[in-house]
Scaffold this active site. Structure first.
Site, PDB file in Angstrom:
ATOM      1  N   LYS A 185     114.202  42.102  29.572  1.00 16.30           N
ATOM      2  CA  LYS A 185     114.773  41.982  30.914  1.00 16.30           C
ATOM      3  C   LYS A 185     113.776  41.852  32.057  1.00 16.30           C
ATOM      4  CE  LYS A 185     119.171  42.280  29.753  1.00 16.30           C
ATOM      5  NZ  LYS A 185     120.075  41.133  29.927  1.00 16.30           N
ATOM      6  N   GLU A 231     123.776  44.643  38.317  1.00 16.83           N
ATOM      7  CA  GLU A 231     124.754  45.161  37.387  1.00 16.83           C
ATOM      8  C   GLU A 231     123.970  45.537  36.129  1.00 16.83           C
ATOM      9  OE1 GLU A 231     123.780  42.107  37.420  1.00 16.83           O
ATOM     10  OE2 GLU A 231     123.634  41.640  35.266  1.00 16.83           O
ATOM     11  N   SER A 239     114.911  41.729  20.917  1.00 16.05           N
ATOM     12  CA  SER A 239     115.009  41.696  22.382  1.00 16.05           C
ATOM     13  C   SER A 239     114.752  43.047  23.036  1.00 16.05           C
ATOM     14  CB  SER A 239     116.372  41.163  22.810  1.00 16.05           C
ATOM     15  OG  SER A 239     117.406  41.833  22.121  1.00 16.05           O
TER      16      SER A 239
END
Lengths: 259, 373
Positions: B67, B89, B356
């Protein structure tokens, strides 16, 4: 029939259809018309009402609990049209339920039901090509939202695509009553008047007769939504009467009739 | 619309500005820890007896997931735009943590919206965000997960648009987000492609990644799109069943629709209401999918398959014990797919799986769901 505003300011009333049920919505709408509402926005409840504050969010959740659908709202529109020949009716929905039904089919059914116009909350004018073709083919008025943050060039685009009236959002934000209305509203209307001759309705946050009169001074129509929806929420068992009383109070502040 | 247009303009300017690129690269390198390793999974490869498996280690990136690639990029844009308030969010909390992290780094006010159901199942990340100085606002409406957090973030943005930037965490939403977020994550695939060529002297036959919104997947896929012989496989949340509401496999049960400013495949009912979804992994639990994935799938360039909750849990334990890597439950979905696929492939074939994120945030869920002996 075309959307026209005979009183200045005209009163546009928004309700979330199906809250608490469709029969009540029908009674509320007819009571509002009887009490003086000029145009009714029939709100279609949606699972993800991103432009709405807590009042309309709650109303949508309640309406969806018993499966209120776009189809049912159009049926309701036809029923209302039968009882009220001269009231403007605008279908107010997010885009997805319309896409799901099919834009062409939606326009056909809406026109047949006697709706005058459509407002799709989350369809920007830039993406509205296909929709506008269908809307115009079926002789419905497309209503778009203009925001205080819209630059002039965008206001012009919105104005040119709109029919019936232009909906000026009174402030940056979502639906919901506010104690104080910002200066945003008057500035926006001024800027819109430079790019359109269409009537301009101001909405979002107007909840009292005083605000109605204030905003009505510089606009052609005033939209009252959350305040009506909250009145319905607060008066279980006598929703139509309460809504009627509230509308009567609002229009008592209407200064003039335009011939 | 005005905010989106402003963002697009600023982004286009920044893209062409070598100073912006240099600053971003420096932060990715000296702060976030890029480049991330491409690890050969020797024992997992042996166990499965087929293709050679390489793991792209986004779990090693600062904050524990991919991220932050996007957060650093957008945070530098916020600086250029002169805004001082950032909202976001978050589903699993990784994007929220990465946003809080970059806000602490650059001195912005930070508010993160999170569904209260997600807050419950990803407590560690809630605490981390608050420790980093962010305000975490629980969202009680709707399904109380990611899509509801997005609704609330959008409401905040629309209200505070003049002072606030919405740091969207995936390749979703209105333009320019899907393109911009994808571009900030392209570094994953760019590195992986160079790394695999160095390690094996050839390209992989397949690249596998889990797909929630789709940012890590498109990040690793993008550089390989032009390599037609490389299969791109996205793994969605198969959840606990096939009925609507039991999974988040958009390509299994979804149809074209509009949600939160994007036109893509959406899980919805026959009236066009958006469906609730389920996945054991909060980050995959979303009813729509990045439009670029929809385009790749419709063009036949990428394929999308589901992995169930049970398969993801089994893959977590397998990877932990075969390689000493505890993946996030989201990433475990990609591992579950390679577990199915590798045995059927040649020993000379090479496969890359995108890890990830790491699984620390999921310890609570794993503890509930796994009985370890």
């Amino acid at each position: 029939m075309p959307l026209s505003f005979y009183k200045k300011p005209a009163l546009i009333v928004y309700v979330t259809c199906g809250d608490p049920d469709l029969a009540t919505t029908r009674a509320v709408v007819l009571a509002a018309i009887e009490a003086g509402a000029d145009v009714i926005e029939l709100g279609v409840p949606f699972s993800d009402p991103v432009a709405d504050g807590p009042v309309i969010q709650r109303a949508s959740e309640r309406a969806l609990k018993h499966g209120t659908s776009l189809g049912q709202v159009l049926t309701l529109a036809a029923e209302v049209r039968q009882q009220a020949q001269s009231t403007g009716l605008v279908v107010f929905s997010y885009l997805n339920p319309i896409l799901r039904m099919g834009v062409e089919k939606f326009c056909m059914v809406a026109r047949h039901a006697g709706a005058d116009g459509v407002l799709v909350t989350d369809l920007p004018v830039e993406e509205a090509g296909e929709y506008l073709r269908a809307i115009r083919t079926h002789d419905l008025a497309p209503v778009f939202l203009a925001a205080p943050t819209s630059p002039d060039v965008r206001l012009k685009m919105i104005a040119e695509a709109s029919r019936g009236f232009v909906y000026a959002v009174s402030r940056t934000g979502v639906t919901g009553a506010r104690q104080q209305l910002a200066d945003d509203a008057q500035k926006l209307v001024r800027r819109l008047r430079r790019v359109t001759k269409l009537p301009i309705a101001v909405g979002f946050g107007i909840s009292s007769p005083k605000q109605f009169a204030e905003v009505g001074k510089f606009s052609d129509a005033v939209v009252v939504g959350s305040a009506i929806v909250e009145t319905i929420e607060r008066n279980p068992g006598r929703e139509a009467a309460a809504a009627g009383e509230f509308v009567k109070k609002l229009v008592s502040f209407q200064p003039s009739v335009v011939s | 619309m005005a905010a989106l247009e402003e963002l697009e303009r600023e982004y286009e300017k920044a893209k062409r500005d070598p100073k912006f690129q240099r600053r971003l690269e420096e932060l990715l390198r000296t702060y976030a820890g890029r480049p991330t390793a491409l690890t050969f999974a020797r024992r997992l490869t042996q166990k499965l007896g087929g293709a050679k498996i390489y793991l792209k280690r986004e779990d090693l990136l600062h904050t524990g997931a991919h991220k932050i690639n996007n957060c650093l990029g957008q945070a530098l844009l916020v600086e250029r735009m002169g805004k001082r308030r950032v909202i976001a969010e978050t589903g699993a909390g990784q994007h929220g943590v990465a946003t809080a992290t970059v806000c602490a780094l650059l001195g912005f006010e930070c508010v993160v919206y999170m569904g209260t159901e997600d807050m419950r199942r990803q407590e560690l990340n809630v605490f981390r965000m608050r420790l980093l100085g962010a305000e975490v606002r629980g969202v009680e409406s709707g399904s109380r997960t990611l899509k509801d957090a997005i609704n609330e973030a959008m409401r905040d943005w629309v209200t505070n648009v003049r002072t606030t930037h919405y740091l969207l965490g995936s390749v979703l939403g209105a333009h320019p987000y899907p393109t911009m977020v994808r571009n900030f994550h392209r570094v994953i695939g760019r590195e992986a492609r160079a790394q695999i060529l160095k390690a094996e002297g050839k390209l992989p036959v397949a690249v596998i990644a889990c797909v929630g919104g789709g940012s890590n997947a498109i990040g690793i896929f993008y550089e390989f799109i032009k390599d037609k012989k490389v299969r791109l496989i996205g793994v969605e949340a198969g959840g606990r069943g096939e009925a609507l509401g039991e999974h988040a496999a958009r390509f299994r049960g979804g149809s074209p629709g509009v949600l939160q400013g994007t036109y893509s495949y959406v899980l919805q009912d026959s009236a066009g209401q958006i469906a609730n979804t389920h996945s054991i992994s909060a980050g995959l639990d979303y009813p729509s999918i990045g439009p670029e994935h929809a385009a790749l799938r419709d063009a036949g360039r990428a394929e999308y398959v589901p992995a169930s909750d049970a398969e993801a849990l089994a893959a977590t334990t397998l990877l932990a014990r075969a390689e000493g890597i505890i993946p996030a439950l989201e990433s475990a979905h990609a591992v579950a797919e390679v577990v199915k696929r590798a045995p059927k492939m040649k020993k000379s074939d090479v496969v890359i799986v995108n890890i990830s994120g790491r699984g620390d945030k999921d310890i609570g869920i794993m503890r509930e769901s796994l009985s370890l002996e």
